[in-house]
Design an enzyme around this catalytic site. Structure first.
Site, PDB file in Angstrom:
ATOM      1  N   GLU A  40       9.914   4.648  -0.941  1.00 14.15           N
ATOM      2  CA  GLU A  40       9.781   3.368  -1.632  1.00 14.15           C
ATOM      3  C   GLU A  40      10.050   3.451  -3.237  1.00 14.15           C
ATOM      4  O   GLU A  40      10.011   2.355  -3.831  1.00 14.15           O
ATOM      5  CB  GLU A  40       8.477   2.392  -1.406  1.00 14.15           C
ATOM      6  CG  GLU A  40       7.160   2.965  -1.997  1.00 14.15           C
ATOM      7  CD  GLU A  40       6.523   3.977  -1.120  1.00 14.15           C
ATOM      8  OE1 GLU A  40       5.287   4.240  -1.139  1.00 14.15           O
ATOM      9  OE2 GLU A  40       7.133   4.592  -0.159  1.00 14.15           O
ATOM     10  N   HIS A  42       7.905  -0.235  10.929  1.00 11.35           N
ATOM     11  CA  HIS A  42       8.810   0.724  10.235  1.00 11.35           C
ATOM     12  C   HIS A  42      10.213  -0.268  10.240  1.00 11.35           C
ATOM     13  O   HIS A  42      11.053   0.016   9.164  1.00 11.35           O
ATOM     14  CB  HIS A  42       9.214   2.086  10.567  1.00 11.35           C
ATOM     15  CG  HIS A  42       7.982   2.900  10.387  1.00 11.35           C
ATOM     16  ND1 HIS A  42       7.568   3.547   9.172  1.00 11.35           N
ATOM     17  CD2 HIS A  42       7.087   3.470  11.214  1.00 11.35           C
ATOM     18  CE1 HIS A  42       6.702   4.282   9.114  1.00 11.35           C
ATOM     19  NE2 HIS A  42       6.073   4.407  10.298  1.00 11.35           N
ATOM     20  N   ASN A  57       4.624  -1.392   6.424  1.00 11.00           N
ATOM     21  CA  ASN A  57       4.991  -0.331   7.529  1.00 11.00           C
ATOM     22  C   ASN A  57       3.850  -0.327   8.576  1.00 11.00           C
ATOM     23  O   ASN A  57       4.079  -0.666   9.798  1.00 11.00           O
ATOM     24  CB  ASN A  57       5.082   1.130   7.041  1.00 11.00           C
ATOM     25  CG  ASN A  57       6.773   1.089   6.691  1.00 11.00           C
ATOM     26  OD1 ASN A  57       7.526   0.481   6.948  1.00 11.00           O
ATOM     27  ND2 ASN A  57       6.820   2.166   5.710  1.00 11.00           N
ATOM     28  N   ASP A  77       8.432   1.344  -7.896  1.00 13.02           N
ATOM     29  CA  ASP A  77       7.706   1.602  -6.776  1.00 13.02           C
ATOM     30  C   ASP A  77       7.387   0.291  -6.106  1.00 13.02           C
ATOM     31  O   ASP A  77       6.929  -0.577  -6.760  1.00 13.02           O
ATOM     32  CB  ASP A  77       6.557   2.410  -6.872  1.00 13.02           C
ATOM     33  CG  ASP A  77       5.858   2.776  -5.443  1.00 13.02           C
ATOM     34  OD1 ASP A  77       6.314   3.862  -4.987  1.00 13.02           O
ATOM     35  OD2 ASP A  77       4.740   2.125  -5.022  1.00 13.02           O
ATOM     36  N   ILE A  78       7.633  -0.030  -4.607  1.00 14.43           N
ATOM     37  CA  ILE A  78       7.144  -1.039  -4.018  1.00 14.43           C
ATOM     38  C   ILE A  78       5.817  -1.171  -3.783  1.00 14.43           C
ATOM     39  O   ILE A  78       5.380  -0.142  -3.247  1.00 14.43           O
ATOM     40  CB  ILE A  78       7.846  -1.295  -2.628  1.00 14.43           C
ATOM     41  CG1 ILE A  78       9.260  -1.092  -3.000  1.00 14.43           C
ATOM     42  CG2 ILE A  78       7.555  -2.501  -1.898  1.00 14.43           C
ATOM     43  CD1 ILE A  78      10.431  -1.047  -1.607  1.00 14.43           C
ATOM     44  N   ARG A 129      13.260  -6.510 -21.181  1.00  8.01           N
ATOM     45  CA  ARG A 129      13.616  -7.993 -20.940  1.00  8.01           C
ATOM     46  C   ARG A 129      14.481  -7.931 -19.524  1.00  8.01           C
ATOM     47  O   ARG A 129      14.290  -8.768 -18.754  1.00  8.01           O
ATOM     48  CB  ARG A 129      14.501  -8.590 -22.044  1.00  8.01           C
ATOM     49  CG  ARG A 129      13.525  -8.766 -22.963  1.00  8.01           C
ATOM     50  CD  ARG A 129      13.957  -9.833 -24.159  1.00  8.01           C
ATOM     51  NE  ARG A 129      15.237  -9.649 -24.705  1.00  8.01           N
ATOM     52  CZ  ARG A 129      15.544  -8.750 -25.936  1.00  8.01           C
ATOM     53  NH1 ARG A 129      14.148  -8.457 -26.492  1.00  8.01           N
ATOM     54  NH2 ARG A 129      16.594  -8.500 -26.385  1.00  8.01           N
ATOM     55  N   ASP A 175      12.062  -1.110   6.872  1.00  9.57           N
ATOM     56  CA  ASP A 175      13.608  -1.074   6.425  1.00  9.57           C
ATOM     57  C   ASP A 175      13.990  -2.120   6.169  1.00  9.57           C
ATOM     58  O   ASP A 175      14.918  -2.193   5.076  1.00  9.57           O
ATOM     59  CB  ASP A 175      14.258  -0.505   7.604  1.00  9.57           C
ATOM     60  CG  ASP A 175      13.812   1.170   8.076  1.00  9.57           C
ATOM     61  OD1 ASP A 175      13.109   1.677   7.302  1.00  9.57           O
ATOM     62  OD2 ASP A 175      14.065   1.426   9.296  1.00  9.57           O
TER      63      ASP A 175
END
Length: 428
Positions: free
Chosen positions: A351, A321, A316, A308-309, A367, A325
């Protein structure tokens, strides 16, 4: 997937289109040939009977002087004379000519036979029998010769030629008739037509074999085209196109090429995310189902990861937005590059991203994921100093468990990574 069964399949239609015309053609040729031959033979018989009647009359004139005339004997029976020679009786010249010419001869007084070679099945002579009404009208009354191809003689269809006998200074008093059985003609027609029919049948079989083989080949290609399109319609976009569709440079090849192009386009729309150009959740679910089967059947090891970002909503909200993107595409490019040769990556939603490490233990996958995270950290929101980071929850797929079990565990690890500071990997 079972092939669809059609009530009126193209194969059966093309088979009918081949065999029905050939059969009809054979029947028509045979019928026309029989008609033409029968007409020709009838004309020939008419000519022969006219010739025989003229010959018979000429022979009578040659051997017997005088005119035909009728006399009554003591018992009141009519007797036919030509000049002084009585023509009635056995072993006459007429009987001998009848045998030689293979015809039956009758001489009529008015419409009644008084001399004939005709006998019934029991050998009884036809003397005393009458001519048909139409013959009486055409020959006796009209005084002209006539040929008939459907005279019934003892219930047998026969050909007959009637020539009037005209005594000097008088009207028609009788006629000479020569006839031949129609059975002979029927067998002649059969003997002539049978070879024609055989030739037609052989030719029809030959061309039928060629046409059936060609049509079957064409129908098979169309059938495979239909099956290929059905596979595409059912979402099997990777189904291999049958090579037979591409052999000939024709409309089917064009359709197959268009179908393949359409399959790629639909696959892109259905299985790929338009923004990031990664596989979407639909294709990811399919991939998860496949790897679960491989893990059970082949013992292959997989690791599943959900990433997840970090703080993407703030990106945003702060930069818009469109800038969000741009960040999503940059992250997707890094993930795609990092997972090349290692496994599969898809946009899981918003995301979030799903990563599947193939044939790897958890420590090795950790790793490799760390190297990907380092690469993600090099991303900045364009024209700002805001760094992009990600949080990952990684777990190994356990044989026998459901994909939901492993996804829940990965999601739990992701939650822990978020809660414990983000920008890290939690693997267990």
């Amino acid at each position: 997937m079972k092939d669809k069964v059609f009530k009126n399949s193209l194969k059966s239609q093309m088979l009918k289109m081949t065999l029905v015309p050939l059969t009809l053609m054979t029947i028509v040729i045979a019928a026309v040939s029989a008609t033409i031959l029968q007409t020709a033979i009838t004309k020939q018989i008419e000519s022969e009977l006219i010739h025989d009647a003229d010959l018979l009359e000429s022979v009578f004139d040659e051997f017997y002087e005088g005119e035909f005339h009728i006399e009554e004997d003591e018992d009141g029976n009519l007797e036919l004379y030509k000049g002084e020679q009585k023509l009635n009786g056995k072993d006459t010249l007429m009987a001998k000519m009848s045998e030689k010419l293979n015809i039956d001869v009758s001489i009529f007084y008015k419409d009644t036979r008084i001399l004939t070679t005709l006998v019934d099945e029991k050998g009884n002579s036809a003397v005393g029998t009458k001519a048909a009404a139409v013959v009486n009208n055409d020959v006796i009354k009209e005084g002209s010769s006539a040929f008939y191809d459907n005279v019934l003689v003892y219930n047998t269809k026969s050909f007959a030629y009637y020539k009037p006998i005209i005594m000097e200074g008088e009207d028609t008093v009788g006629m000479i008739a020569v006839c031949r059985s129609g059975e002979d003609v029927k067998w002649q027609v059969i003997n002539y037509v049978f070879p024609v029919i055989m030739v037609c049948v052989v030719v029809a079989i030959f061309f039928g074999f060629i046409m059936v083989r060609f049509n079957r080949k064409l129908a098979d290609r169309i059938f495979k085209m239909d099956r290929y399109m059905n596979r595409l319609a059912n979402g099997e976009f990777d189904y291999e196109m049958p090579r037979e569709l591409m052999k000939e440079d024709d409309e089917i090849k064009s359709l197959a090429t268009d179908g393949k192009r359409m399959a790629r386009s639909i696959k892109t729309l259905v299985e790929y995310d338009a923004l990031t150009e990664l596989n979407n959740r639909r294709s990811a679910d399919k991939k998860l189902s496949d790897i679960r089967i491989k893990a059970v059947e082949m013992g292959m090891k997989y690791c599943v990861c959900i990433g997840d970002i970090d703080f993407f909503k703030k990106v945003n909200d702060t930069y818009g937005h469109e800038m969000g993107d741009v960040v999503l595409k940059s992250v997707a490019d890094k993930l795609k590059k990092g997972m090349t040769g290692k496994g599969f990556v898809a946009r899981w939603g918003g995301e979030e991203f799903l990563l599947i490490f193939e044939n790897r233990e958890l420590d090795i996958a950790t790793r490799e994921l760390s190297m990907i995270l380092d690469d993600i950290r090099t991303i900045y929101v364009p024209d700002t100093d805001r760094q992009i980071t990600m949080s990952f929850g990684l777990t190994a797929l356990v044989p026998g468990e459901t994909t939901d079990d492993s996804l829940n565990r990965a999601d739990t690890n992701l939650y822990e990574a978020k809660e414990s500071g983000r920008n890290q990997i939690i693997s267990k």
